[in-house]
Enzyme design. Structure first.
Site, PDB file in Angstrom:
ATOM      1  N   THR A  99       0.752  -1.242  -0.009  1.00  0.00           N
ATOM      2  CA  THR A  99      -0.163  -0.032   0.132  1.00  0.00           C
ATOM      3  C   THR A  99       0.868   1.336   0.028  1.00  0.00           C
ATOM      4  O   THR A  99       0.367   2.106  -0.640  1.00  0.00           O
ATOM      5  CB  THR A  99      -0.972  -0.072   1.163  1.00  0.00           C
ATOM      6  N   SER A 154       6.652 -11.865  -6.928  1.00  0.00           N
ATOM      7  CA  SER A 154       6.371 -10.803  -7.724  1.00  0.00           C
ATOM      8  C   SER A 154       7.402 -10.608  -8.742  1.00  0.00           C
ATOM      9  O   SER A 154       7.088 -10.107  -9.802  1.00  0.00           O
ATOM     10  CB  SER A 154       6.069  -9.276  -7.275  1.00  0.00           C
ATOM     11  N   ASP A 176       8.199  -3.708   4.655  1.00  0.00           N
ATOM     12  CA  ASP A 176       7.805  -4.080   5.964  1.00  0.00           C
ATOM     13  C   ASP A 176       9.146  -4.254   7.002  1.00  0.00           C
ATOM     14  O   ASP A 176      10.146  -4.626   6.210  1.00  0.00           O
ATOM     15  CB  ASP A 176       7.142  -5.329   6.131  1.00  0.00           C
ATOM     16  N   CYS A 204       3.804   7.375  11.436  1.00  0.00           N
ATOM     17  CA  CYS A 204       2.674   8.313  10.874  1.00  0.00           C
ATOM     18  C   CYS A 204       2.026   9.088  11.786  1.00  0.00           C
ATOM     19  O   CYS A 204       1.711  10.135  11.752  1.00  0.00           O
ATOM     20  CB  CYS A 204       1.676   7.400   9.790  1.00  0.00           C
ATOM     21  N   GLY A 222      -3.467   2.287   7.823  1.00  0.00           N
ATOM     22  CA  GLY A 222      -2.079   2.007   8.816  1.00  0.00           C
ATOM     23  C   GLY A 222      -1.580   0.832   8.907  1.00  0.00           C
ATOM     24  O   GLY A 222      -0.348   0.631   9.226  1.00  0.00           O
ATOM     25  N   HIS A 231      -5.362   9.741  10.275  1.00  0.00           N
ATOM     26  CA  HIS A 231      -5.053   9.531  11.682  1.00  0.00           C
ATOM     27  C   HIS A 231      -5.578  10.754  12.516  1.00  0.00           C
ATOM     28  O   HIS A 231      -5.190  11.876  12.307  1.00  0.00           O
ATOM     29  CB  HIS A 231      -3.801   9.226  12.157  1.00  0.00           C
ATOM     30  N   ASN A 282      -2.571   9.609   6.903  1.00  0.00           N
ATOM     31  CA  ASN A 282      -1.457   8.633   7.349  1.00  0.00           C
ATOM     32  C   ASN A 282      -0.592   8.135   5.990  1.00  0.00           C
ATOM     33  O   ASN A 282       0.677   7.799   6.372  1.00  0.00           O
ATOM     34  CB  ASN A 282      -1.691   7.666   8.326  1.00  0.00           C
TER      35      ASN A 282
END
Length: 356
Positions: free
Chosen positions: A14, A40, A85, A151, A183, A248, A334
């Site tokens: 995202t 991927s 991540d 964030c 988020g 947020h 965010n």
């Protein structure tokens, strides 16, 4: 000015998708390489991604072949934006740095590193001053590593910076967040946990907010080889997840070390606050970092998250606090200013400063 070649790591996630939308038609940066997991790699981007944005995949990105996040495959990039991540970001970002690439990370892995700037672009771009020292330690000519803040921290420190500059040290901060489900990434929070519900815990979020404020609002040592964290500011955070898509919302109370300013003074300071990004005329810099609303029921995520293209923090309900000094409500988008947008604006500042 010749455009800079950029790579995007975690391009199918995202945050990676936000990077693509922000960079597809950018005047300074050209998307050159996309990186994602081995699942991927080798696929056209349009076939590798589960696109979750309201706008379609840009035409000039659809057919780019996704690569694995191997630093060798990105060595011809001037800049790498990382939406990885945290469980994989550390080693990959360090490998990119060793390829002498400028790396802008959204992950938490290097935020506490004593020679890695933790920069919110409308707050502390002066922390770029540490880059020459970082380069010398890693024997780099043009590469460096800069991280975004969490964030929710990003939203908090923008008005705090304005208030700290105007009224001096802030001794106590209490913040409660109502954080959007975006988020948590994709697939994120299960629908049975979040619909008709509020989840009063987000793992690690409170600790990040309570620590990051001190580094961001602290200074750079005179020798430009270390950061001076705030020592006399106490932050107490409670973080919750709410059934909102983006944005947020945070309720904040602050106490000043040198006495309480008036509400009129606070509103004036928030209204007039400006940042170096504007003075450098960076492409993504908002017209002003803080939008002040005087409506009794604002800011609201659905109504205010896109203010100034999502790069501004909206502040409202400024009022006296019976426990501390001043309290207010703020809203940050965010995944824009709170994530990809911060990295892009940080990179624009780095270009303007001659670091890229």
């Amino acid at each position: 000015m010749a455009t800079k070649k950029v790579g995007i790591l975690g391009a199918t996630g995202t945050v990676g998708q936000r990077f693509i939308l922000l960079l597809a038609d950018h005047p300074v940066f050209t998307i050159h390489a996309l990186g994602a997991s081995s699942r991927s790699a080798g696929k056209a981007y349009k076939d590798a991604v589960r696109w979750k944005q309201a706008r379609p995949i840009p035409e000039n990105v659809k057919d780019i072949t996704v690569k694995s996040c191997d630093a060798e495959l990105f060595k011809d990039c001037d800049v790498v934006f990382s939406g990885l991540d945290a469980d994989v970001a550390g080693d990959i970002e360090m490998a990119m740095l060793k390829q002498d690439i400028a790396v802008f990370s959204n992950a938490k892995n290097y935020r506490r590193d004593p020679v890695v700037p933790l920069i919110v672009p409308t707050v502390n771009p002066d922390h770029f001053d540490l880059i020459p020292h970082q380069r010398s330690l890693h024997n780099l000519k043009k590469g460096f590593l800069v991280t975004n803040a969490n964030c929710s921290t990003t939203g908090l420190v923008v008005p705090l910076k304005a208030l700290q500059d105007a009224f001096g040290p802030i001794s106590h901060i209490i913040v409660n967040t109502q954080q959007a489900i975006s988020g948590a990434g994709y697939p994120g929070v299960p629908s049975l946990d979040i619909l008709d519900n509020v989840v009063p815990h987000i793992g690690g979020e409170e600790e990040k907010m309570e620590w990051e404020v001190g580094k961001i609002l602290g200074g750079v040592a005179d020798d430009k080889k270390s950061f001076s964290l705030l020592e006399n500011t106490v932050v107490s955070a409670t973080c919750t997840r709410v059934p909102v898509l983006d944005g947020h919302l945070e309720t904040v109370s602050v106490k000043f070390a040198n006495g309480s300013p008036s509400l009129e003074q606070v509103n004036q300071v928030l209204e007039k606050y400006s940042s170096e990004a504007e003075k450098l005329q960076c492409h993504s810099a908002p017209e002003k970092p803080i939008v002040v609303t005087y409506d009794a029921d604002r800011p609201q995520p659905r109504l205010d998250r896109e203010n100034l293209k999502g790069q501004a923090v909206t502040v409202g309900r400024v009022r006296k606090c019976p426990v501390l000094d001043i309290k207010f409500v703020l809203l940050i988008h965010n995944t824009l200013l709170g994530a990809a947008g911060s990295s892009v604006l940080n990179a624009e500042i780095a270009v303007a400063k001659g670091l890229i």
